[in-house]
Design an enzyme around this catalytic site. Sequence first.
Site, PDB file in Angstrom:
ATOM      1  N   ALA A 162      28.442  37.897  54.890  1.00 52.78           N
ATOM      2  CA  ALA A 162      29.660  37.187  53.970  1.00 52.78           C
ATOM      3  C   ALA A 162      29.404  35.734  54.551  1.00 52.78           C
ATOM      4  CB  ALA A 162      31.219  37.764  54.691  1.00 52.78           C
ATOM      5  N   ALA A 163      29.190  34.843  53.385  1.00 51.21           N
ATOM      6  CA  ALA A 163      29.156  33.539  53.597  1.00 51.21           C
ATOM      7  C   ALA A 163      29.338  32.906  52.105  1.00 51.21           C
ATOM      8  CB  ALA A 163      27.923  33.249  54.141  1.00 51.21           C
TER       9      ALA A 163
ATOM     10  N   TYR B 264      26.760  23.386  53.915  1.00 55.50           N
ATOM     11  CA  TYR B 264      26.294  24.737  53.799  1.00 55.50           C
ATOM     12  C   TYR B 264      25.410  25.054  54.978  1.00 55.50           C
ATOM     13  CZ  TYR B 264      23.440  28.757  53.222  1.00 55.50           C
ATOM     14  OH  TYR B 264      22.766  29.771  53.320  1.00 55.50           O
TER      15      TYR B 264
ATOM     16  N   ASN C 130      14.296  31.677  50.776  1.00 58.61           N
ATOM     17  CA  ASN C 130      15.276  31.824  49.504  1.00 58.61           C
ATOM     18  C   ASN C 130      14.691  33.354  49.059  1.00 58.61           C
ATOM     19  OD1 ASN C 130      15.378  29.073  49.886  1.00 58.61           O
ATOM     20  ND2 ASN C 130      15.976  29.029  47.470  1.00 58.61           N
TER      21      ASN C 130
ATOM     22  N   THR D 203      19.762  31.480  57.564  1.00 58.26           N
ATOM     23  CA  THR D 203      19.026  30.882  56.482  1.00 58.26           C
ATOM     24  C   THR D 203      18.110  29.963  57.239  1.00 58.26           C
ATOM     25  OG1 THR D 203      19.266  29.222  54.552  1.00 58.26           O
ATOM     26  CG2 THR D 203      20.936  28.998  56.074  1.00 58.26           C
ATOM     27  N   ASP D 204      16.987  29.690  56.633  1.00 56.28           N
ATOM     28  CA  ASP D 204      15.870  28.753  57.081  1.00 56.28           C
ATOM     29  C   ASP D 204      16.354  27.262  56.922  1.00 56.28           C
ATOM     30  OD1 ASP D 204      15.686  28.639  54.092  1.00 56.28           O
ATOM     31  OD2 ASP D 204      13.768  28.702  54.191  1.00 56.28           O
ATOM     32  N   GLU D 205      17.742  26.990  56.012  1.00 52.36           N
ATOM     33  CA  GLU D 205      18.185  25.693  55.736  1.00 52.36           C
ATOM     34  C   GLU D 205      18.521  24.987  57.216  1.00 52.36           C
ATOM     35  OE1 GLU D 205      20.348  24.906  51.987  1.00 52.36           O
ATOM     36  OE2 GLU D 205      19.613  26.809  51.316  1.00 52.36           O
TER      37      GLU D 205
ATOM     38  N   LYS E  67      26.287  27.099  58.462  1.00 55.72           N
ATOM     39  CA  LYS E  67      25.465  28.166  58.981  1.00 55.72           C
ATOM     40  C   LYS E  67      24.811  28.072  60.502  1.00 55.72           C
ATOM     41  CE  LYS E  67      24.441  31.502  57.193  1.00 55.72           C
ATOM     42  NZ  LYS E  67      25.397  32.718  57.074  1.00 55.72           N
TER      43      LYS E  67
ATOM     44  N   LEU F  95      18.687  29.333  41.296  1.00 54.56           N
ATOM     45  CA  LEU F  95      17.755  28.824  40.488  1.00 54.56           C
ATOM     46  C   LEU F  95      17.185  29.956  39.461  1.00 54.56           C
ATOM     47  CD1 LEU F  95      15.832  26.697  39.692  1.00 54.56           C
ATOM     48  CD2 LEU F  95      14.152  27.462  41.374  1.00 54.56           C
TER      49      LEU F  95
ATOM     50  N   SER G 209      27.499  30.137  50.189  1.00 56.30           N
ATOM     51  CA  SER G 209      26.096  29.944  50.354  1.00 56.30           C
ATOM     52  C   SER G 209      25.550  28.995  49.289  1.00 56.30           C
ATOM     53  CB  SER G 209      25.413  31.225  50.251  1.00 56.30           C
ATOM     54  OG  SER G 209      25.582  31.678  48.835  1.00 56.30           O
TER      55      SER G 209
END
Length: 342
Positions: free
Chosen positions: A84-85, A155, A184, A127-129, A159, A195, A87
């Site tokens: 749950a996020a 965002y 991704n 996430t890798d972000e 995270k 995307l 994103s």
Amino acid sequence: MKKTVIVTGGAGFIGSNFIFHMLGKYADYRIVCLDKLTYAGNLSTLESVLDKPNFRFVKADICDRAAVCALFEEEKPDIVVNFAAESHVDRSIESPDVFLQTNIIGTATLMGACRKYGVARFHQVSTDEVYGDLPLDRPDLFFTENTPLHTSSPYSSSKASADLLVLAYYRTYGLPVSISRCSNNYGPYHFPEKLIPLMIANALNDKPLPVYGKGENVRDWLYVEDHCKAIDLIIHKGRVGEVYNVGGHNEMANIDIVKLICKELGKPESLITYVADRKGHDLRYAIDPAKIHRELGWLPETKFADGIKKTIKWYLENREWWETIVSGEYKDYYERMYGDRK
């Protein structure tokens, strides 16, 4: 051994695919989906499993402590997997407060319930972000679990904050946690603001294909089923208190993906429209998944060339699913399904 697994955000893209994976692999597990059904949560995605005897759907907000504790009291879960996020980076730039509330406070609320009810594993899907980005001219550089956190957007900051909180609960309270940071994802049931599904949907309708800047930004793409298998391994065999990077080794520039989609659908590249770049747009993401391969034997199974074909085929064969989202009608599905079940 029978287990009860609560999957938060299970009506979203990756969460729903994880539910399908778990129900398909573990016939004796009870899977409970907790989802607020925000704009990106689509209950119709779970239609094929709603009536399964070992599946339950609960509409609730992970920030609602009373609702979360009531569910934990009733289900006594062994494992909690938090998908749950909020994103979408663009939405976080416009409305950061929502991201801070769901992604940080919501995670804390879940961990509080896990502590109270003695959950055996809390897994945070990240996430890798959180690592920021890498330069385009250094293809030799990759994110590892030891890469410093260096966020670019509200965002990714939310995270990263949640990740630090999860690790703090492990150190301070001894809560059995694990974290996965993925690249991704793409595949079936991907919400059509991202995307790949956006470009597929627009191309099929001969609408413009908006590309940020020059489309040079590079992402590491991971087929969603491969990601679900990785999380399955982590929650069952991964070490408590550890972070595992999950990447696809499928780096592609955004513009190349859009051109590939045009080619696969037989659409002209003249549909591509270049638009003003996103604020703080990260240049390149690339994950080194050596740790999860070394410790758990996981490797991505789906090459991008195969995965993108499967994804496009799915969107062609399931037009009704994404067309109802584009039209906004999917938001009425919950009431149609559950209006009489209260």
